[in-house]
Design an enzyme around this catalytic site. Sequence first.
Site, mmCIF file in Angstrom:
data_model
loop_
_atom_site.group_PDB
_atom_site.id
_atom_site.type_symbol
_atom_site.label_atom_id
_atom_site.label_comp_id
_atom_site.label_asym_id
_atom_site.label_seq_id
_atom_site.Cartn_x
_atom_site.Cartn_y
_atom_site.Cartn_z
ATOM 1 N N CYS A 104 0.769 -1.118 -0.145
ATOM 2 C CA CYS A 104 -0.089 -0.050 0.135
ATOM 3 C C CYS A 104 0.958 1.072 -0.092
ATOM 4 O O CYS A 104 1.494 1.480 1.268
ATOM 5 C CB CYS A 104 -0.745 -0.004 1.077
ATOM 6 S SG CYS A 104 -1.922 1.665 1.449
ATOM 7 N N CYS A 107 -0.868 4.485 2.334
ATOM 8 C CA CYS A 107 -0.683 4.214 3.913
ATOM 9 C C CYS A 107 -0.057 2.733 4.187
ATOM 10 O O CYS A 107 1.059 2.630 4.022
ATOM 11 C CB CYS A 107 -1.975 4.481 4.337
ATOM 12 S SG CYS A 107 -3.566 3.778 3.725
ATOM 13 N N SER A 108 -0.836 2.027 4.730
ATOM 14 C CA SER A 108 -0.309 0.617 5.021
ATOM 15 C C SER A 108 -1.482 -0.307 5.111
ATOM 16 O O SER A 108 -1.415 -1.200 5.771
ATOM 17 C CB SER A 108 0.396 0.511 6.299
ATOM 18 O OG SER A 108 1.726 1.268 6.347
ATOM 19 N N CYS A 109 -2.346 -0.223 4.041
ATOM 20 C CA CYS A 109 -3.532 -1.021 3.814
ATOM 21 C C CYS A 109 -2.990 -2.549 3.997
ATOM 22 O O CYS A 109 -2.219 -2.845 3.102
ATOM 23 C CB CYS A 109 -4.378 -0.707 2.947
ATOM 24 S SG CYS A 109 -5.178 0.876 2.936
#
Lengths: 199, 221
Positions: A104, A107-109
């Site tokens: 991601c 963000c850090s999905c």
Amino acid sequence: MTTTAGSAERLPPALRTEALEQLLTERGLIDPKAMNGLITTYETNIGPLNGAKVVARAWTDPEYRRRLLEDGTAAIDELGFGGFQGEHIVVVENTATSHNVVVCTLCSCYPWPVLGLPPSWYKDPAYRARVVKEPRAVLSEMGLELADDVRITVHDSTSEVRWLVLPEQPPGTEHLTEEELVPLVTRDAMVGVAKVAAP
Amino acid sequence: MDGIADMGGAPGWGSVHPPRQDEPVFSQPWEGRAFALAILSNRASGGNLDSFRHALERLDRAHYIDDGYYGRWLNAGELRLLDSAVLAPGAVDARARNLRGEHVEEPPVPEPAKPDYAPTADGTLRCLATAPAFAVGERVRARDMSPAGHTRLPRYVRGRIGVVDIIQPAGVLPDSNAHFLGENPQYVYSVRFDSHDMWGADAEPFELTVDMFESYLETPS
């Protein structure tokens, strides 16, 4: 640029966390039970063991594997996993000639219901910035060397779609049961930065 | 908006770190508390998932990077509470100072101004009566746009041409939902790009899929 700062000195986040928790709790704006429930859920209950169960089932049950690749969300729900950050999960299969890896960049999905919260390397700016530009170099730095003829596909999780990698079953494990296969499946293999090793 | 959170292709971040198998979920207890607090703060602010992500992308470099991942979440949660005037500016820092033994005056509690917002359904997926505008296999171009507000269209893909790989379920549009301007649900397309179209002739050979809302895409001329 908007910031949250009021003063020049940057206070440590641990102290600011305590301050914010106190401010919200004393005004009754957060429920300490909900707070502790969230922490326990993601620290203890939901993690990559869920995904490992999905993978081991797919390796031992061809019908399940077919359903998983066709409709990941529904097949994963059969094992009781789903919900927040996993509303729609697409499963992609790694083989000897085709390799998928997930990131991601914004963000850090990450597919929480099957893998839990993301590890530090997944949240690292270097991984987020580089794997969409030079995946072969990044995977090599992470310890995964892929042959030149392996086709790489990188999946950037920029919407609410979540991606889960079905790793290749290691050779020589065909005789193992589903329960014996579960502990072999790693988080990193289900994101696509590692392969599953035989025991 | 264009901010530090949009990292795809950005140079200068150095080597990646090999995975550690024994890494705890939260490396320190405060990280777990910050994680839960961020979620509950966004809820207390009357926000949604997209408004939280927009808060993350509004952080400056120091607030985004220096406090680590969960520090970033804490800072975004606090920003949401400031947006909705649930907290006054400086309230958290003042309380933190008092917690470590200083005696500073804390700002008075403001009059909250939460958004006039309620989701039309649980979650982010929505059913649409209309058909998708683009078909699997169709060539599409990611629009070259740079909106001032929230978006989930990464900079590195803007203006690039790819092929629709999968039509995903429709979902609420982050660009409007983050600002409480309506859910505006749209189909999502996983679009497949060739690395050379993205990064030039010298790029490693590979393919890349990016998930994009319908309004991020156009038909190439």
